[in-house]
Scaffold this active site. Structure first.
Site, PDB file in Angstrom:
ATOM      1  N   LYS A  43      -1.800  -3.263  14.523  1.00 30.32           N
ATOM      2  CA  LYS A  43      -2.149  -1.869  14.241  1.00 30.32           C
ATOM      3  C   LYS A  43      -2.322  -1.660  12.735  1.00 30.32           C
ATOM      4  O   LYS A  43      -3.263  -1.008  12.288  1.00 30.32           O
ATOM      5  CB  LYS A  43      -1.059  -0.927  14.789  1.00 30.32           C
ATOM      6  N   GLN A  60       7.204   2.392  17.450  1.00 32.07           N
ATOM      7  CA  GLN A  60       6.857   1.369  18.437  1.00 32.07           C
ATOM      8  C   GLN A  60       7.916   1.314  19.542  1.00 32.07           C
ATOM      9  O   GLN A  60       9.110   1.212  19.261  1.00 32.07           O
ATOM     10  CB  GLN A  60       6.735   0.003  17.734  1.00 32.07           C
ATOM     11  N   ASP A 113       0.563   8.909  18.612  1.00 30.80           N
ATOM     12  CA  ASP A 113       0.666   8.326  19.952  1.00 30.80           C
ATOM     13  C   ASP A 113       0.671   9.416  21.024  1.00 30.80           C
ATOM     14  O   ASP A 113       0.661   9.110  22.219  1.00 30.80           O
ATOM     15  CB  ASP A 113       1.952   7.486  20.088  1.00 30.80           C
TER      16      ASP A 113
END
Ligand code: NDP
Length: 311
Positions: A54, A98, A121
């Site tokens: 990422k 994460q 996200d």
């Protein structure tokens, strides 16, 4: 007749190109490039690879990015303080934590600590609620990627019977909302669904997000269906790889030489025979997740720095 492959890599590349262009334009207007911070707790090898990919993708798109690493033993309060500090940092446009988090850390508390305006996200409850209410919001990256892949491959959604196997907050649930908003008739299945195959065989559009290698087989798939395989499973047993891909497959060699191969939640050869369209693993949905993360980061930066909406 073999299924046509849906090329996630090509669609992801197109989105990444659009994001890079958007970043250049934003820099010209404001002098600043968007900045993403990825919070990684512990040293789970798969999570480390995801975060590294990422961060690398950000710099390729001209964005700034950083990894904030904390040990698995970090007290929850310290993690919450780090996430809140990123929310207060004017230089930071996007925050992702994460997942999964180490045992003992309350995932909901961490997600609630993310500034919703920087929640790239789309997992903060406020943004999940906005999505459910059809208000503009950052959409979780994998479901957003699935819809992009369908749209850019010319596969219609409206009026179709969609069956999603998996009801996680990251994939199954938000995808169900997105497909419903696009006028599909949506069924969500899970581990307690009875006679799963009878339900999935009704699907024009079948999405697998289960986390079990090659779980959905020919009997789950209606001939001519579109099959989207979200699953990413590491297979490190050459015998199991041979039983799925065939003994002479390069995938078996890959397990012997590299130690593993990746397989989705759908049996690739059986789906190939039944489906009209199929996403490969790897190279299907995976690349789209990162592309949509970059796009969410750009959108968050524009909204925050330039007052533009348009999620
Ligand atoms: P979770 O483990 O959070 O959820 C799995 C879901 O599958 C649950 O709803 C579970 O049901 C359901 N399930 C499990 N076993 C069965 C079964 N035998 N029959 C029917 N349903 C079942 O997984 P995620 O949603 O996080 O991930 C799913 C997969 O997608 C994984 O392989 C993951 O690696 C992959 N993934 C890929 C991404 C990408 O970028 N391509 C991004 C995110 C995930 P229940 O709720 O009843 O337990």
């Amino acid at each position: 007749m073999g299924a046509r492959r849906l090329d996630g890599k090509a669609v992801a590349q197109a989105i990444r190109g659009e994001v890079a262009q958007g970043v250049r334009e934003m820099r010209q207007r404001t002098g600043a490039a968007p900045k993403l911070v990825a919070v990684l707790v512990g040293d789970d090898p798969a999570s480390r690879v995801y975060v590294r990919n990422k961060v690398a993708a950000c710099s390729e798109a001209g964005m700034r990015s950083e990894e904030a690493r904390l040990p698995a033993s970090v007290p929850q309060e310290d993690l919450l303080r780090t996430v809140r500090a990123l929310g207060a940092d004017a230089e930071v446009d996007g925050i992702l934590v994460q997942l999964p988090l180490p045992p003992g850390i309350d995932r909901a508390a961490v997600l609630l600590a993310i500034d919703p305006a920087k929640d790239v996200d789309g997992l903060h409850p406020l943004n999940a609620g906005r999505l459910a209410m059809r208000l503009p919001a950052p959409v979780p990256c994998t479901p957003a990627g699935v819809v992009e892949l369908l749209d850019r491959s010319g596969i219609p959604i409206a009026g179709k019977r969609a069956v999603i196997v998996g009801r996680s907050e990251i994939v199954g649930r938000p995808l169900a909302l997105l497909l419903l908003q696009r006028d599909a008739t949506v069924t969500v299945c899970h581990s307690k669904t009875q006679d799963l195959a009878a339900v999935t065989r009704e699907a024009d559009l079948l999405v697998a997000a289960i986390g079990r290698p090659a779980w959905l087989v020919a009997g789950h798939i209606r001939p001519g269906a579109t099959v989207i395989d979200v699953g990413i499973n590491r297979l490190d047993d050459a015998g199991r790889a041979a039983s799925i891909f065939g003994p002479d497959s390069p995938r078996v060699r890959e397990v012997r030489e590299r130690g593993y191969t990746l397989v989705g939640d759908v049996h690739p050869l059986e789906a190939e025979e039944r489906a009209a369209f199929l996403t490969p693993v790897p190279g299907g949905v995976g690349p789209l997740t990162i592309a949509c993360l970059l796009r969410n980061t750009l959108r968050a930066a524009r909204a925050r720095r330039e007052g533009e909406g348009g999620w």
